[in-house]
Design a protein around this motif. Structure first.
Motif, PDB file in Angstrom:
ATOM      1  N   PHE A  58       0.917  -1.102  -0.017  1.00 64.38           N
ATOM      2  CA  PHE A  58      -0.025  -0.093   0.108  1.00 64.38           C
ATOM      3  C   PHE A  58       0.850   1.244   0.197  1.00 64.38           C
ATOM      4  O   PHE A  58       1.908   1.459   0.663  1.00 64.38           O
ATOM      5  CB  PHE A  58      -0.865   0.046   1.210  1.00 64.38           C
ATOM      6  N   GLU A  59       0.421   2.297  -0.673  1.00 59.80           N
ATOM      7  CA  GLU A  59       1.025   3.438  -0.711  1.00 59.80           C
ATOM      8  C   GLU A  59       0.041   4.748  -0.448  1.00 59.80           C
ATOM      9  O   GLU A  59      -1.192   4.467  -0.834  1.00 59.80           O
ATOM     10  CB  GLU A  59       1.807   3.766  -1.819  1.00 59.80           C
ATOM     11  N   GLY A  60       0.210   5.880  -0.060  1.00 58.92           N
ATOM     12  CA  GLY A  60      -0.768   6.633   0.271  1.00 58.92           C
ATOM     13  C   GLY A  60      -0.543   7.916   1.107  1.00 58.92           C
ATOM     14  O   GLY A  60       0.782   8.078   1.672  1.00 58.92           O
ATOM     15  N   ASN A  61      -1.258   8.762   1.853  1.00 56.68           N
ATOM     16  CA  ASN A  61      -1.164   9.571   2.794  1.00 56.68           C
ATOM     17  C   ASN A  61      -2.058   9.629   3.952  1.00 56.68           C
ATOM     18  O   ASN A  61      -3.204   9.453   3.815  1.00 56.68           O
ATOM     19  CB  ASN A  61      -1.467  10.943   1.763  1.00 56.68           C
ATOM     20  N   VAL A  62      -1.530   9.993   4.818  1.00 60.33           N
ATOM     21  CA  VAL A  62      -2.288   9.757   6.360  1.00 60.33           C
ATOM     22  C   VAL A  62      -2.091  10.847   7.195  1.00 60.33           C
ATOM     23  O   VAL A  62      -1.149  11.687   7.240  1.00 60.33           O
ATOM     24  CB  VAL A  62      -1.668   8.516   7.141  1.00 60.33           C
ATOM     25  N   THR A  63      -3.073  11.259   8.005  1.00 59.90           N
ATOM     26  CA  THR A  63      -3.057  12.419   8.810  1.00 59.90           C
ATOM     27  C   THR A  63      -2.959  11.602  10.364  1.00 59.90           C
ATOM     28  O   THR A  63      -4.211  11.023  10.706  1.00 59.90           O
ATOM     29  CB  THR A  63      -4.051  13.298   8.868  1.00 59.90           C
ATOM     30  N   GLY A  64      -2.085  11.914  11.265  1.00 62.56           N
ATOM     31  CA  GLY A  64      -2.310  11.323  12.469  1.00 62.56           C
ATOM     32  C   GLY A  64      -2.286  12.412  13.647  1.00 62.56           C
ATOM     33  O   GLY A  64      -2.093  13.415  13.251  1.00 62.56           O
ATOM     34  N   LYS A  65      -3.171  11.762  14.614  1.00 61.43           N
ATOM     35  CA  LYS A  65      -3.554  12.819  15.580  1.00 61.43           C
ATOM     36  C   LYS A  65      -3.174  11.994  17.060  1.00 61.43           C
ATOM     37  O   LYS A  65      -3.445  10.950  17.194  1.00 61.43           O
ATOM     38  CB  LYS A  65      -4.819  13.085  15.757  1.00 61.43           C
ATOM     39  N   GLY A  66      -2.365  12.913  18.044  1.00 60.88           N
ATOM     40  CA  GLY A  66      -2.259  12.516  19.105  1.00 60.88           C
ATOM     41  C   GLY A  66      -2.209  13.337  20.394  1.00 60.88           C
ATOM     42  O   GLY A  66      -2.338  14.641  19.960  1.00 60.88           O
ATOM     43  N   HIS A  67      -1.977  12.989  21.637  1.00 61.84           N
ATOM     44  CA  HIS A  67      -2.079  13.890  22.677  1.00 61.84           C
ATOM     45  C   HIS A  67      -0.984  13.316  23.989  1.00 61.84           C
ATOM     46  O   HIS A  67      -0.677  12.319  23.839  1.00 61.84           O
ATOM     47  CB  HIS A  67      -3.552  14.088  23.438  1.00 61.84           C
ATOM     48  N   ASN A  68      -0.657  14.471  24.657  1.00 65.01           N
ATOM     49  CA  ASN A  68      -0.038  14.136  26.028  1.00 65.01           C
ATOM     50  C   ASN A  68      -0.491  15.266  27.026  1.00 65.01           C
ATOM     51  O   ASN A  68      -1.355  15.978  26.640  1.00 65.01           O
ATOM     52  CB  ASN A  68       1.403  13.998  25.829  1.00 65.01           C
ATOM     53  N   ASP A 142       6.455  11.002  22.697  1.00 65.09           N
ATOM     54  CA  ASP A 142       5.770  10.832  23.748  1.00 65.09           C
ATOM     55  C   ASP A 142       4.269  11.389  23.834  1.00 65.09           C
ATOM     56  O   ASP A 142       4.118  11.847  24.926  1.00 65.09           O
ATOM     57  CB  ASP A 142       6.780  11.542  24.894  1.00 65.09           C
ATOM     58  N   PHE A 143       3.908  11.142  22.654  1.00 63.04           N
ATOM     59  CA  PHE A 143       2.386  11.412  22.581  1.00 63.04           C
ATOM     60  C   PHE A 143       1.628  10.236  22.507  1.00 63.04           C
ATOM     61  O   PHE A 143       1.936   8.984  22.094  1.00 63.04           O
ATOM     62  CB  PHE A 143       2.235  12.184  21.420  1.00 63.04           C
ATOM     63  N   TRP A 144       0.136  10.175  22.990  1.00 65.41           N
ATOM     64  CA  TRP A 144      -0.641   9.187  22.822  1.00 65.41           C
ATOM     65  C   TRP A 144      -1.428   8.978  21.560  1.00 65.41           C
ATOM     66  O   TRP A 144      -1.605  10.186  21.169  1.00 65.41           O
ATOM     67  CB  TRP A 144      -1.583   9.008  24.168  1.00 65.41           C
ATOM     68  N   PHE A 145      -1.744   7.991  21.125  1.00 60.68           N
ATOM     69  CA  PHE A 145      -2.506   7.988  19.896  1.00 60.68           C
ATOM     70  C   PHE A 145      -3.828   8.371  19.907  1.00 60.68           C
ATOM     71  O   PHE A 145      -4.586   7.531  21.004  1.00 60.68           O
ATOM     72  CB  PHE A 145      -2.363   6.389  19.304  1.00 60.68           C
ATOM     73  N   ASP A 146      -4.467   9.260  19.103  1.00 65.21           N
ATOM     74  CA  ASP A 146      -5.965   9.418  18.959  1.00 65.21           C
ATOM     75  C   ASP A 146      -6.610   8.786  17.951  1.00 65.21           C
ATOM     76  O   ASP A 146      -7.432   7.794  17.894  1.00 65.21           O
ATOM     77  CB  ASP A 146      -5.839  10.699  19.036  1.00 65.21           C
ATOM     78  N   ARG A 147      -5.808   9.257  16.778  1.00 67.85           N
ATOM     79  CA  ARG A 147      -6.441   8.164  15.312  1.00 67.85           C
ATOM     80  C   ARG A 147      -5.658   8.440  14.282  1.00 67.85           C
ATOM     81  O   ARG A 147      -4.722   9.273  14.346  1.00 67.85           O
ATOM     82  CB  ARG A 147      -8.147   8.914  14.959  1.00 67.85           C
ATOM     83  N   ALA A 148      -5.799   7.844  13.148  1.00 66.11           N
ATOM     84  CA  ALA A 148      -5.010   7.881  11.885  1.00 66.11           C
ATOM     85  C   ALA A 148      -5.882   7.934  10.859  1.00 66.11           C
ATOM     86  O   ALA A 148      -7.056   7.087  10.608  1.00 66.11           O
ATOM     87  CB  ALA A 148      -4.202   6.352  11.734  1.00 66.11           C
ATOM     88  N   ARG A 149      -6.054   9.023  10.076  1.00 70.72           N
ATOM     89  CA  ARG A 149      -7.015   9.110   8.837  1.00 70.72           C
ATOM     90  C   ARG A 149      -6.341   9.003   7.641  1.00 70.72           C
ATOM     91  O   ARG A 149      -5.493   9.508   7.349  1.00 70.72           O
ATOM     92  CB  ARG A 149      -7.607  10.573   9.146  1.00 70.72           C
ATOM     93  N   LEU A 150      -6.828   8.246   6.888  1.00 74.74           N
ATOM     94  CA  LEU A 150      -6.485   7.822   5.584  1.00 74.74           C
ATOM     95  C   LEU A 150      -6.746   9.101   4.596  1.00 74.74           C
ATOM     96  O   LEU A 150      -8.071   9.228   4.495  1.00 74.74           O
ATOM     97  CB  LEU A 150      -6.876   6.649   4.893  1.00 74.74           C
ATOM     98  N   ASN A 151      -5.883   9.922   3.843  1.00 74.63           N
ATOM     99  CA  ASN A 151      -6.495  10.889   3.112  1.00 74.63           C
ATOM    100  C   ASN A 151      -6.305  10.318   1.692  1.00 74.63           C
ATOM    101  O   ASN A 151      -7.382  10.698   0.815  1.00 74.63           O
ATOM    102  CB  ASN A 151      -5.200  11.924   2.991  1.00 74.63           C
ATOM    103  N   SER A 152      -5.575   9.174   1.180  1.00 76.07           N
ATOM    104  CA  SER A 152      -5.632   8.603  -0.080  1.00 76.07           C
ATOM    105  C   SER A 152      -4.645   7.393   0.206  1.00 76.07           C
ATOM    106  O   SER A 152      -3.696   7.368   0.763  1.00 76.07           O
ATOM    107  CB  SER A 152      -4.978   9.386  -1.150  1.00 76.07           C
ATOM    108  N   TRP A 153      -5.100   6.471  -0.869  1.00 72.34           N
ATOM    109  CA  TRP A 153      -4.141   5.326  -0.604  1.00 72.34           C
ATOM    110  C   TRP A 153      -4.487   4.497  -2.127  1.00 72.34           C
ATOM    111  O   TRP A 153      -5.391   4.592  -2.699  1.00 72.34           O
ATOM    112  CB  TRP A 153      -4.345   4.623   0.440  1.00 72.34           C
ATOM    113  N   ASN A 154      -3.457   3.719  -2.329  1.00 72.40           N
ATOM    114  CA  ASN A 154      -3.501   2.817  -3.435  1.00 72.40           C
ATOM    115  C   ASN A 154      -2.844   1.211  -2.850  1.00 72.40           C
ATOM    116  O   ASN A 154      -2.006   1.079  -2.415  1.00 72.40           O
ATOM    117  CB  ASN A 154      -2.820   3.332  -4.700  1.00 72.40           C
ATOM    118  N   LEU A 155      -3.458   0.355  -3.875  1.00 71.03           N
ATOM    119  CA  LEU A 155      -2.859  -1.001  -3.675  1.00 71.03           C
ATOM    120  C   LEU A 155      -2.024  -1.136  -5.076  1.00 71.03           C
ATOM    121  O   LEU A 155      -2.544  -0.942  -5.977  1.00 71.03           O
ATOM    122  CB  LEU A 155      -4.000  -2.079  -3.486  1.00 71.03           C
TER     123      LEU A 155
END
Length: 257
Positions: A58-68, A142-155
């Motif tokens: 897989f290839e693509g682009n992701v937005t990640g979000k976390g907190h501490n 040192d951040f906790w995981f909140d979510r990962a959002r796929l913006n685009s991807w290809n197989l």
């Protein structure tokens, strides 16, 4: 090898199996199936299709979000990045599609891959991969995981389709009540000239639908489980009635006294 020749080879191995101790055990627990196995002939064996597989990633682009936190203050971090995953092996159309059997083919082939995936699983696979990626990046900060959002991807396909020389062997078995179930009773493979004939009926049939309908032990276990459920339901009803009765009595007694 032609399927007719495979059927002949498997039938010869089946005759040896029928004379062994494992088959006697099958006869004892499942005489309905055992009797039909003994009546099989090469022309009644169904030789399935080989699996067809291909490598991909897989290839693509992701937005990640976390907190501490620092004291009572919550800090959030968001980042966006391109990604490329590792390789997966997928089942191609036009061949054997049963994952368990395809995984058995991989083991016999001594493949570097331990499992194969259906194309219908690709959405779940890519999401799992980016979750792992984002968690790893956030952990470094040192951040906790909140979510990962796929913006685009290809197989992305990395290889052509490859046919594995593995053939499941089926038989149409009657369940004793008029139902006929196509059941896997073994397999034939020939990887790099290493011919393997798997004739392990008792082991395979246990995990298939025909077993629940015909096995003495399986039907006894199902009956015992059903009896326990009935008892549990009955106890639940009695308990509920007692609670309702107790509540009603509790509201009546003060008026009587």
């Amino acid at each position: 090898m032609e399927k007719g020749a495979i059927a002949q080879k498997f039938f010869a191995r089946l005759q040896n199996y029928i004379s062994g101790e494992e088959f006697k055990s099958l006869q004892s627990d499942n005489p309905i199936v055992a009797a039909q196995i003994m009546e099989l002939t090469p022309d009644k064996l169904i030789i399935g299709d080989c699996p067809k597989v291909f490598e991909a990633h897989f290839e693509g682009n992701v937005t990640g979000k976390g907190h501490n936190y620092s004291g009572d203050t919550r800090y959030e971090r968001t980042f966006c990045t391109d990604f490329t995953t590792g390789y997966f092996l997928f089942i191609a159309e036009g061949g054997l599609s049963d994952k368990n059997l395809c995984n058995e083919a991989l083991r016999l082939a001594k493949s570097e891959y331990s499992q194969v995936f259906n194309l219908s699983e690709k959405n779940t696979l890519v999401q799992n991969e980016i979750d792992i990626l984002v968690k790893s990046e956030l952990r470094k900060l040192d951040f906790w995981f909140d979510r990962a959002r796929l913006n685009s991807w290809n197989l992305v396909h990395d290889s052509d389709e490859t046919e594995l020389p593995y053939y499941p062997v089926y038989a149409n078995l009657n369940d004793g009540n008029g139902g006929v179930i196509k059941t896997v009773i073994g397999a034939y493979s020939d990887f790099d000239g290493n011919e393997v004939i798997l004739c392990d009926l008792k082991t395979r049939i246990v995990s298939q639908p025909i077993n629940a309908r015909t096995s003495i032990s399986a039907k006894a276990a199902a009956a015992a489980s059903a009896k326990k459920r009935k008892i549990a339901v009955a106890c639940g009803v009695i308990f509920t009635v007692l609670i309702v009765a107790g509540t009603a009595l509790g509201s009546i007694l003060p008026n009587i006294l």
